[in-house]
Design an enzyme around this catalytic site. Structure first.
Site, PDB file in Angstrom:
ATOM      1  N   HIS A 104      58.737  12.062  12.139  1.00 48.59           N
ATOM      2  CA  HIS A 104      58.231  12.954  13.147  1.00 48.59           C
ATOM      3  C   HIS A 104      58.533  14.510  12.667  1.00 48.59           C
ATOM      4  O   HIS A 104      57.416  15.248  12.978  1.00 48.59           O
ATOM      5  CB  HIS A 104      58.920  12.711  14.399  1.00 48.59           C
ATOM      6  CG  HIS A 104      58.777  13.329  15.806  1.00 48.59           C
ATOM      7  ND1 HIS A 104      57.186  13.381  15.979  1.00 48.59           N
ATOM      8  CD2 HIS A 104      59.064  14.699  16.275  1.00 48.59           C
ATOM      9  CE1 HIS A 104      57.383  14.334  17.216  1.00 48.59           C
ATOM     10  NE2 HIS A 104      58.302  14.974  17.457  1.00 48.59           N
ATOM     11  N   TYR A 150      63.810   3.080  12.989  1.00 49.24           N
ATOM     12  CA  TYR A 150      63.122   2.502  13.894  1.00 49.24           C
ATOM     13  C   TYR A 150      61.522   1.645  13.475  1.00 49.24           C
ATOM     14  O   TYR A 150      61.066   1.327  14.300  1.00 49.24           O
ATOM     15  CB  TYR A 150      62.784   3.687  15.096  1.00 49.24           C
ATOM     16  CG  TYR A 150      62.084   4.730  14.663  1.00 49.24           C
ATOM     17  CD1 TYR A 150      60.627   4.554  14.394  1.00 49.24           C
ATOM     18  CD2 TYR A 150      62.994   5.700  14.561  1.00 49.24           C
ATOM     19  CE1 TYR A 150      60.171   5.846  14.017  1.00 49.24           C
ATOM     20  CE2 TYR A 150      62.262   6.961  14.128  1.00 49.24           C
ATOM     21  CZ  TYR A 150      60.702   7.195  13.858  1.00 49.24           C
ATOM     22  OH  TYR A 150      60.238   8.232  13.459  1.00 49.24           O
ATOM     23  N   ARG A 204      51.608   8.097  11.247  1.00 52.55           N
ATOM     24  CA  ARG A 204      52.562   9.095  10.799  1.00 52.55           C
ATOM     25  C   ARG A 204      53.350   8.426   9.311  1.00 52.55           C
ATOM     26  O   ARG A 204      54.139   7.666   9.597  1.00 52.55           O
ATOM     27  CB  ARG A 204      53.108   9.479  11.827  1.00 52.55           C
ATOM     28  CG  ARG A 204      54.001  10.736  11.437  1.00 52.55           C
ATOM     29  CD  ARG A 204      55.030  10.926  12.315  1.00 52.55           C
ATOM     30  NE  ARG A 204      56.280  10.020  12.180  1.00 52.55           N
ATOM     31  CZ  ARG A 204      57.086   9.390  13.361  1.00 52.55           C
ATOM     32  NH1 ARG A 204      56.761   9.729  14.365  1.00 52.55           N
ATOM     33  NH2 ARG A 204      57.958   8.796  13.004  1.00 52.55           N
TER      34      ARG A 204
END
Length: 391
Positions: A289, A298, A285
């Site tokens: 998100h 993160y 990805r």
């Protein structure tokens, strides 16, 4: 576009005279197109299945066009959300090959059950790309007919669509619509994080026990929002299928050719009555998100850069160029088409009428209900209390 046949010996069209088991040093990964655009004639899966594709030059160009258009439309939707025109958007950036490859592998009679990110599969099923934008703008519930397009409505609840797909596939099997080449197969999309949900594991059990014609297609994009893959599993996800009694395979999810070949093979096995299977499309990805997420909190930039080198569109373009299947004029024409369609999409989104709030009661029940009428009246009175006020 027309579709080639995987698993069938090709005519040698432009394919490198070699075959490989796995890719990039990973014997578990089925790959037919390397990150630098080198074509692999065939690849062998963990159960010995040999995967290959036999496309015409026009079909290769069609896959590239799909990838570019899907990415551009997705980018436009992200921009619209950032400008306050959509409430939310879940981008597919980086996952185009997994979606276009699997989407084009579906036959006309096959049924798909998406999450909320399968914009590429939606495009391949011939659905107007404005449809999901109406949903995320809050003006309707999506709007397409699942029976017409053989593509179910988007599912927000994580993993729930796998149970819906399992039930549908059980019905297909019980109705006798399997066992022949023109039988119906079903595909359920979900992400790596969803594999930790009870719904998905229950779907695995029921699909296996009832020998359903179902392909579980997991897009492993390495993160469940902020949770990395190692927090979801201690083994490769495709190996989980063995514990439920059906086969699994891992495919390079950034390789549109391999994604097509593996998915078409699994779907055809399903329609012939050979039961369910699990495909793990190993991808990444590239964006957030959703537009409410900040991935820089993160993951590090070097990780993203490493995956950018495996970009699905760049590798397909490199392949077309090396094999002289496409030239600069073709690439410019595709880019212009993508630009034109994205502008048109934006104009249509901005022209969407804002529904009156009270219309949310209109389609709850087909014939209404006394309880709903009371709620509608109360809400209408509440909204009227603001007329002429400073609110």
């Amino acid at each position: 576009m027309a579709k080639g046949d995987p698993g069938v010996t090709g005519r040698g069209r432009r394919a490198a005279p070699r075959s490989r088991k796995g890719a990039t040093g990973d014997p578990q990964l089925v790959q037919l197109l390397t990150a630098d655009g080198e074509r692999i004639e065939s690849a062998t899966g963990p159960d010995g299945t040999e995967y290959r594709v036999d496309f015409t030059d026009e079909e290769y160009r069609g896959l590239y066009r799909d990838l570019v258009l899907v990415r551009k439309l997705d980018a436009e939707a992200t921009a619209l959300q950032r400008q306050g025109e959509l409430g939310l958007w879940a981008s597919l950036l980086g996952q185009e090959a997994a979606q276009v490859g699997s989407g084009r592998a579906l036959r006309t009679q096959d049924m798909a059950f998406p999450t909320y990110r399968e914009h590429g599969v939606l495009y391949c099923r011939g659905i107007d790309p404005i449809m999901p934008l109406g949903l995320f703008r809050g003006v309707d519930q999506g709007g397409w007919d699942p029976n017409e397009f053989k593509f179910n409505m988007y599912t927000i609840v994580i993993g729930a669509q796998t149970l819906h797909a399992t039930g549908y596939a059980m019905g297909v099997h019980m109705d006798g619509r399997t066992g022949t080449e023109d039988g119906e197969a079903v595909i359920a999309y979900f992400g790596d994080g969803a594999t930790s949900q009870g719904d998905v594991n229950e779907a695995f059990v029921w699909a296996s026990v009832f020998n359903t014609p179902l392909v579980f297609f997991c897009q492993n994009n390495q993160y469940a929002i902020s949770e990395p893959l190692e927090r979801q599993t201690r083994v490769p996800l495709y190996q989980r299928a063995g514990g439920f009694g059906f086969p699994g395979v891992r495919v390079d999810g950034n390789d549109v050719l391999a994604s097509y070949a593996v998915t078409r093979h699994a779907l055809d096995n399903a329609r012939l009555g050979q039961g369910p299977s699990l495909i793990e499309a190993y991808t990444y990805r590239m964006g957030a998100h959703t537009t409410s997420d900040d991935p820089t909190r993160y993951r590090i930039a070097s990780e993203v850069e490493a995956w950018q080198a495996k970009d699905p569109i760049a590798r397909m373009k490199a392949f077309l160029t090396k094999q002289k299947i496409a030239d600069d004029a073709f690439f410019a024409e595709v880019d212009e088409q993508a630009r034109t369609e994205s502008v048109h999409l934006r104009e249509r989104v901005l022209a969407m009428p804002d529904p009156e709030p009270v219309t949310m009661f209109d389609n709850v029940y087909p014939t209404g209900s006394p309880e709903l009428d009371v709620q509608r009246a109360q809400f209408t009175k509440y909204m009227e209390s603001f007329e002429g006020s400073a609110h």
